[in-house]
Design a protein around this motif. Structure first.
Motif, short mmCIF file in Angstrom:
data_model
loop_
_atom_site.label_atom_id
_atom_site.label_comp_id
_atom_site.label_asym_id
_atom_site.label_seq_id
_atom_site.Cartn_x
_atom_site.Cartn_y
_atom_site.Cartn_z
N ASP A 229 64.03 47.15 -37.90
CA ASP A 229 64.96 46.46 -39.05
C ASP A 229 65.15 44.86 -38.54
OD1 ASP A 229 66.78 46.43 -41.59
OD2 ASP A 229 68.16 46.30 -40.07
N ARG A 230 65.52 44.88 -37.31
CA ARG A 230 66.11 43.72 -36.64
C ARG A 230 64.76 42.64 -36.79
NH1 ARG A 230 70.93 44.27 -34.35
NH2 ARG A 230 72.11 45.60 -35.37
N LEU A 231 63.77 43.06 -36.37
CA LEU A 231 62.62 42.12 -36.34
C LEU A 231 61.80 41.88 -37.63
CD1 LEU A 231 60.84 43.61 -32.87
CD2 LEU A 231 62.30 41.50 -33.23
N GLY A 232 62.08 42.88 -38.46
CA GLY A 232 61.40 42.54 -39.94
C GLY A 232 59.79 42.83 -40.16
N VAL A 233 59.39 44.01 -39.03
CA VAL A 233 57.81 44.02 -38.99
C VAL A 233 57.67 44.78 -40.36
CG1 VAL A 233 57.99 43.76 -36.46
CG2 VAL A 233 58.41 46.05 -37.46
N LYS A 234 56.25 44.80 -40.41
CA LYS A 234 55.90 45.54 -41.66
C LYS A 234 55.20 46.84 -41.13
CE LYS A 234 56.39 42.16 -44.76
NZ LYS A 234 57.56 42.36 -45.62
N ALA A 235 55.05 47.09 -39.87
CA ALA A 235 54.33 48.45 -39.24
C ALA A 235 54.76 48.41 -37.98
CB ALA A 235 52.85 48.48 -39.62
N LEU A 236 54.94 49.87 -37.44
CA LEU A 236 54.94 49.76 -36.14
C LEU A 236 53.71 50.73 -35.53
CD1 LEU A 236 56.58 50.42 -33.68
CD2 LEU A 236 57.83 52.38 -34.47
N LEU A 237 53.11 50.27 -34.57
CA LEU A 237 51.86 50.65 -34.09
C LEU A 237 52.26 51.09 -32.75
CD1 LEU A 237 48.96 51.31 -34.43
CD2 LEU A 237 48.38 48.60 -34.22
N LEU A 238 51.88 52.61 -32.39
CA LEU A 238 52.11 53.01 -31.25
C LEU A 238 50.89 53.35 -30.46
CD1 LEU A 238 55.03 55.30 -31.97
CD2 LEU A 238 55.34 53.16 -30.90
N ALA A 239 50.68 53.09 -29.18
CA ALA A 239 49.27 53.44 -28.63
C ALA A 239 49.41 54.06 -27.33
CB ALA A 239 48.57 51.91 -28.27
N SER A 240 48.46 54.86 -26.81
CA SER A 240 48.53 55.81 -25.59
C SER A 240 47.14 55.95 -24.98
CB SER A 240 49.36 56.85 -25.56
OG SER A 240 49.53 57.64 -24.39
N GLY A 241 46.89 56.15 -24.22
CA GLY A 241 45.72 56.70 -23.25
C GLY A 241 45.82 58.23 -23.10
N GLN A 242 46.89 58.61 -23.21
CA GLN A 242 47.43 59.97 -22.91
C GLN A 242 47.52 60.82 -24.01
OE1 GLN A 242 47.10 60.53 -19.41
NE2 GLN A 242 46.54 58.47 -19.07
N ALA A 243 47.62 62.26 -23.80
CA ALA A 243 47.90 63.12 -24.86
C ALA A 243 49.32 63.16 -25.20
CB ALA A 243 47.33 64.68 -24.36
N GLU A 244 50.33 62.73 -24.38
CA GLU A 244 51.74 62.73 -24.51
C GLU A 244 52.43 63.98 -24.72
OE1 GLU A 244 53.59 59.96 -24.47
OE2 GLU A 244 51.67 58.66 -24.23
N ARG A 245 53.62 64.25 -24.34
CA ARG A 245 54.33 65.54 -24.25
C ARG A 245 54.45 66.12 -25.46
NH1 ARG A 245 57.99 62.44 -21.98
NH2 ARG A 245 59.56 62.71 -23.59
N SER A 246 54.44 67.49 -25.84
CA SER A 246 54.65 68.14 -27.14
C SER A 246 55.84 67.63 -27.83
CB SER A 246 54.43 69.77 -26.88
OG SER A 246 53.13 70.00 -26.37
N ASP A 247 56.84 67.59 -27.28
CA ASP A 247 57.92 67.18 -27.96
C ASP A 247 57.97 65.91 -28.59
OD1 ASP A 247 58.41 66.38 -25.17
OD2 ASP A 247 60.20 65.44 -25.91
N VAL A 248 57.41 65.03 -27.90
CA VAL A 248 57.00 63.50 -28.50
C VAL A 248 56.25 63.69 -29.57
CG1 VAL A 248 55.85 61.40 -28.32
CG2 VAL A 248 57.42 62.32 -26.33
#
Length: 306
Positions: A229-248
């Motif tokens: 909201d504050r930055l006024g971006v048009k999309a949020l792009l999340l990246a990872s090279g891991q499988a990440e935790r199940s709760d995430v």
């Protein structure tokens, strides 16, 4: 598509910035193709500024086609000069293979000068997206497979991470000053220790013309909606090279996508590993291939109501 001509009384001519926007090839690379390889020959104004005709733009597009087939930039000129019906040669991947080998050797040797040379040369001669998919992604994948618990792996990893954070951050900063395109937020997921994929995603997105806000440290999920909201971006792009935790994967990311008001997208190996977990959620899976991921992102932003 309508383009602004430089001279309405003659065939349209375009400045280098406009050609860069139309083709996705940055100005530094266009100049290198001209000076080092004679691939394009733009006209010049009395003050020496480059002006490109439509034929030049089409030639740039043909250069990109050859590069995407794996032909080294040093061999493209002779292919461009062949007749249209000439037989298409088989892809030649040796150039990228050689660059990857040199880069891995430089990391093994902790040779930061050589790493910087390879980084600068590749981005000067090839489009950013191609460099990411053909050089940096596969190199980092190979390095991460090798590192494991071997002695010296932590030092190699941290030096390369620090190098990329500095160089990519600087490159994104300068590119943002020249762009008035949509702004996106690129950030890492919590289980990715190095942030390599976040850095490469930011680099590729910047090369594709987006203005990029890069957060390569960990940010609580509860603060992402405020950042959007504050930055006024048009999309949020999340990246990872891991499988990440199940709760995430199963709770926090779907909840974030519901709260953010813009597309929340996943890129990198996590997108391939966890794709099935996001069925029937608002999380958009962009995939592991950066060029394809950014193409999908474009369609999502175009469809977004915000």
């Amino acid at each position: 598509m309508t383009h602004n001509a430089m001279d309405s009384t003659a065939a349209p001519l375009y400045p280098i910035r406009e050609v860069s926007r139309l083709t996705g090839v940055n100005s530094v690379t266009l100049r290198a193709w001209e000076r080092r390889y004679g691939l394009i020959r733009p006209q010049r104004t009395p003050k020496g500024h480059r002006l490109y005709a439509r034929d030049d733009i089409e030639r740039v597009e043909r250069i990109l086609q050859w590069l995407n087939r794996g032909v080294p930039v040093s061999q493209v000129r002779e292919l461009l000069d062949q007749p249209e019906n000439a037989e298409t040669p088989a892809p030649q991947m040796g150039d990228w293979v050689s660059q990857r080998q040199h880069l891995i050797h430089a990391v093994d040797s902790l040779d930061l000068g050589r790493i910087e040379t390879l980084f600068n040369q590749s981005l000067a001669l090839y489009p950013v997206g191609l460099c990411v998919t053909e050089l940096w992604q596969p190199t980092i994948e190979q390095l991460e497979e090798r590192w494991g618990d071997q002695f010296g792996a932590s030092l190699q990893r941290r030096l390369l991470e620090t190098f990329l954070r500095t160089r990519i951050g600087t490159r994104i900063y300068h590119a943002n000053q020249l762009s008035n395109a949509e702004e996106i937020l690129v950030a890492k997921l919590p289980e990715d220790p190095s942030g390599f994929w976040t850095l490469l995603t930011g680099l590729a997105a910047s090369g594709a013309g987006y203005r990029v806000q890069l957060i390569d440290g960990e940010l609580p999920f509860s603060e992402f909606p405020m950042a959007v909201d504050r930055l006024g971006v048009k999309a949020l792009l999340l990246a990872s090279g891991q499988a990440e935790r199940s709760d995430v994967i199963r709770r926090q990311l779907p909840r974030l996508a519901e709260q953010s008001g813009v597309p929340v997208c996943l890129a990198g190996p996590v997108a391939r590993i966890r794709a099935s977990d996001f069925e029937n959620t608002d999380v958009d899976i962009l995939g592991e291939d950066m060029n394809q991921a950014l193409s999908r992102l474009r369609s999502l932003i175009d469809r977004s109501p915000r």
